[in-house]
Scaffold this motif. Structure first.
Motif, PDB file in Angstrom:
ATOM      1  N   ARG A 111       8.264  -4.421   4.505  1.00  0.00           N
ATOM      2  CA  ARG A 111       8.815  -3.798   3.303  1.00  0.00           C
ATOM      3  C   ARG A 111      10.298  -3.461   3.441  1.00  0.00           C
ATOM      4  O   ARG A 111      11.036  -3.496   2.474  1.00  0.00           O
ATOM      5  N   PHE A 124      -6.828   0.392  -0.815  1.00  0.00           N
ATOM      6  CA  PHE A 124      -6.008  -0.541  -1.597  1.00  0.00           C
ATOM      7  C   PHE A 124      -6.897  -1.385  -2.508  1.00  0.00           C
ATOM      8  O   PHE A 124      -6.552  -1.634  -3.673  1.00  0.00           O
ATOM      9  N   ARG A 158      -7.821   0.492  -5.563  1.00  0.00           N
ATOM     10  CA  ARG A 158      -6.765   0.516  -6.587  1.00  0.00           C
ATOM     11  C   ARG A 158      -6.713  -0.798  -7.350  1.00  0.00           C
ATOM     12  O   ARG A 158      -6.581  -0.809  -8.585  1.00  0.00           O
ATOM     13  N   GLU A 199       6.175  -5.022  -3.762  1.00  0.00           N
ATOM     14  CA  GLU A 199       5.496  -5.020  -5.066  1.00  0.00           C
ATOM     15  C   GLU A 199       5.404  -6.449  -5.606  1.00  0.00           C
ATOM     16  O   GLU A 199       6.379  -7.191  -5.583  1.00  0.00           O
ATOM     17  N   MET A 228       0.819  -1.212   0.000  1.00  0.00           N
ATOM     18  CA  MET A 228       0.000   0.000   0.000  1.00  0.00           C
ATOM     19  C   MET A 228       0.854   1.263   0.000  1.00  0.00           C
ATOM     20  O   MET A 228       1.900   1.316   0.644  1.00  0.00           O
ATOM     21  N   SER A 229       0.376   2.266  -0.683  1.00  0.00           N
ATOM     22  CA  SER A 229       1.009   3.583  -0.656  1.00  0.00           C
ATOM     23  C   SER A 229       0.689   4.269   0.679  1.00  0.00           C
ATOM     24  O   SER A 229      -0.146   3.799   1.464  1.00  0.00           O
ATOM     25  N   ARG A 230       1.349   5.400   0.934  1.00  0.00           N
ATOM     26  CA  ARG A 230       1.096   6.142   2.172  1.00  0.00           C
ATOM     27  C   ARG A 230      -0.384   6.517   2.299  1.00  0.00           C
ATOM     28  O   ARG A 230      -0.999   6.358   3.357  1.00  0.00           O
ATOM     29  N   ASP A 231      -0.971   7.014   1.212  1.00  0.00           N
ATOM     30  CA  ASP A 231      -2.382   7.416   1.252  1.00  0.00           C
ATOM     31  C   ASP A 231      -3.301   6.220   1.502  1.00  0.00           C
ATOM     32  O   ASP A 231      -4.328   6.348   2.177  1.00  0.00           O
ATOM     33  N   GLU A 232      -2.927   5.069   0.947  1.00  0.00           N
ATOM     34  CA  GLU A 232      -3.760   3.878   1.116  1.00  0.00           C
ATOM     35  C   GLU A 232      -3.687   3.312   2.534  1.00  0.00           C
ATOM     36  O   GLU A 232      -4.551   2.542   2.929  1.00  0.00           O
ATOM     37  N   ARG A 233      -2.659   3.700   3.284  1.00  0.00           N
ATOM     38  CA  ARG A 233      -2.524   3.215   4.659  1.00  0.00           C
ATOM     39  C   ARG A 233      -3.273   4.078   5.669  1.00  0.00           C
ATOM     40  O   ARG A 233      -3.280   3.766   6.865  1.00  0.00           O
TER      41      ARG A 233
END
Length: 203
Positions: free
Chosen positions: A65, A163, A166, A136, A45-50
């Protein structure tokens, strides 16, 4: 296994960290898989998705990660709680007392037993798997061409719904079902619907 059971065509379903393994299996057996279900899917997940994720889940994700070995300590603590029968029963009673109904309580017991069994031989495989899930994924989502249905709880704090949104955008043939009042247990709340959708797709 499918060949042994005589299944020419079948559906696949994966929950939480099972998402990448389910999608890759579907990609590799595209000529036999009619439909895929992803339930509370987790991944890189990206920062925004977390946003909205619990502090504990955020820490485990960061370790997975960036420094996977550090998750060994957290997983080992979980193992001590669950593998010891007395500790497991105590934790299970607390979790079941917090369950909203009998169905959730039964699912909680199954989850506890499954996790205890997975950790019985140690923590190494779980730590490695977390690293695989949270980095990834090494295959293109564009190659998963059969219908993929995603079920996700809007209140999920282990794997926030952003997430899943997306994934639904990036998969070629995806349908996202969001449950406004469910969390990471959306698979329990929507079990009948999930089975119904899978059955309708299998030829």
């Amino acid at each position: 296994m499918a060949g042994h059971l005589g299944l020419d065509r079948f559906a696949l379903a994966g929950e939480s960290g099972g998402a990448p393994f389910t999608l890759d299996a579907a990609r590799q057996f595209a000529d036999r898989v009619d439909v895929v279900a992803l339930i509370s899917a987790g991944g890189p997940m990206s920062r925004d998705e977390r946003v909205g994720m619990t502090a504990k889940a955020r820490l485990m994700n960061w370790f997975a990660r960036n420094a996977p070995a550090l998750n060994t300590f957290r997983i080992a603590a979980m193992r001590r709680e669950l593998v010891n029968p007395e500790n497991r029963e105590r934790a299970l009673r607390d979790a079941m007392a917090a369950a909203p109904d009998a169905t959730h309580a039964a699912a909680t017991r199954i989850e506890f037993e499954a996790v205890a069994d997975a950790l019985r031989q140690g923590t190494r495989a779980t730590v490695q798997e977390l690293a695989l899930i949270k980095r990834e994924w090494p295959f293109p989502l564009s190659e998963v061409t059969m219908p993929v249905h995603l079920w996700h709880g809007a209140r999920d704090r282990n794997a926030p719904v952003a997430f899943a949104r997306r994934l639904a955008r990036d998969l070629p043939n995806a349908t996202l079902h969001v449950s406004d009042f469910a969390g990471h247990d959306v698979g329990v709340d929507r079990a009948a619907e999930i089975i119904s959708v899978l059955v309708a797709h299998v030829r």
